[in-house]
Design an enzyme around this catalytic site. Structure first.
Site, PDB file in Angstrom:
ATOM      1  N   VAL A   6      39.114 -36.137  -8.589  1.00 42.57           N
ATOM      2  CA  VAL A   6      39.930 -35.629  -9.684  1.00 42.57           C
ATOM      3  C   VAL A   6      39.225 -35.920 -11.003  1.00 42.57           C
ATOM      4  O   VAL A   6      38.756 -37.030 -11.224  1.00 42.57           O
ATOM      5  CB  VAL A   6      41.326 -36.296  -9.691  1.00 42.57           C
ATOM      6  CG1 VAL A   6      42.167 -35.819 -10.858  1.00 42.57           C
ATOM      7  CG2 VAL A   6      42.038 -36.062  -8.371  1.00 42.57           C
ATOM      8  N   CYS A   7      39.166 -34.899 -11.863  1.00 44.19           N
ATOM      9  CA  CYS A   7      38.713 -35.061 -13.232  1.00 44.19           C
ATOM     10  C   CYS A   7      37.294 -35.631 -13.302  1.00 44.19           C
ATOM     11  O   CYS A   7      36.378 -35.098 -12.702  1.00 44.19           O
ATOM     12  CB  CYS A   7      39.730 -35.915 -13.987  1.00 44.19           C
ATOM     13  SG  CYS A   7      39.652 -35.784 -15.775  1.00 44.19           S
ATOM     14  N   GLY A   8      37.108 -36.704 -14.015  1.00 44.81           N
ATOM     15  CA  GLY A   8      35.790 -37.293 -14.215  1.00 44.81           C
ATOM     16  C   GLY A   8      35.159 -37.876 -12.972  1.00 44.81           C
ATOM     17  O   GLY A   8      33.959 -38.165 -12.958  1.00 44.81           O
ATOM     18  N   THR A  26      35.103 -30.233 -12.763  1.00 46.44           N
ATOM     19  CA  THR A  26      35.501 -31.474 -13.396  1.00 46.44           C
ATOM     20  C   THR A  26      36.296 -31.126 -14.644  1.00 46.44           C
ATOM     21  O   THR A  26      36.540 -29.948 -14.917  1.00 46.44           O
ATOM     22  CB  THR A  26      34.278 -32.357 -13.719  1.00 46.44           C
ATOM     23  OG1 THR A  26      34.736 -33.602 -14.232  1.00 46.44           O
ATOM     24  CG2 THR A  26      33.351 -31.699 -14.715  1.00 46.44           C
TER      25      THR A  26
END
Length: 103
Positions: A6-8, A26
């Site tokens: 997830v995300c970063g 990302t």
């Protein structure tokens, strides 16, 4: 083994070389995966078999529900989404074909 990020977290996988040649999404501010061999994709979520990624924290809920649906079935995913009162949205980019709609 399935890896979901997830995300970063996608950036960490890319810089560790764990996503070389693989499509990855990302957070929009982290889309620059320069210096890595990951293939950036503009999507809410990406399903590349055993590597799944999503762009931000809120899409992480959709990613979790997508995994439940993929691994256990749509009825269970729907029940969980009802339980947590979350309306799924967006599309999943998949290397195997057309995007899968969550709505």
């Amino acid at each position: 083994m399935i890896v979901a990020t997830v995300c970063g977290g996608s950036i960490l996988l890319a810089h560790a070389g764990l996503a070389d040649g693989r499509p990855l999404v990302t957070h929009e501010r982290g889309q620059d995966l320069a210096g890595t061999k990951a293939v950036p994709v503009e999507a809410r979520m990406v399903d590349d078999g055993n590597l799944l990624s999503c762009g931000n924290v809120t899409s992480g809920i959709d990613l979790a529900l997508y995994l439940v649906e993929r691994e256990v079935g749509p009825r269970v995913a729907h029940a969980v989404s009802e339980l947590i009162r979350h309306e799924r949205r967006g599309k999943v980019w998949s290397a195997t074909g057309a995007p899968v709609s969550l709505a």
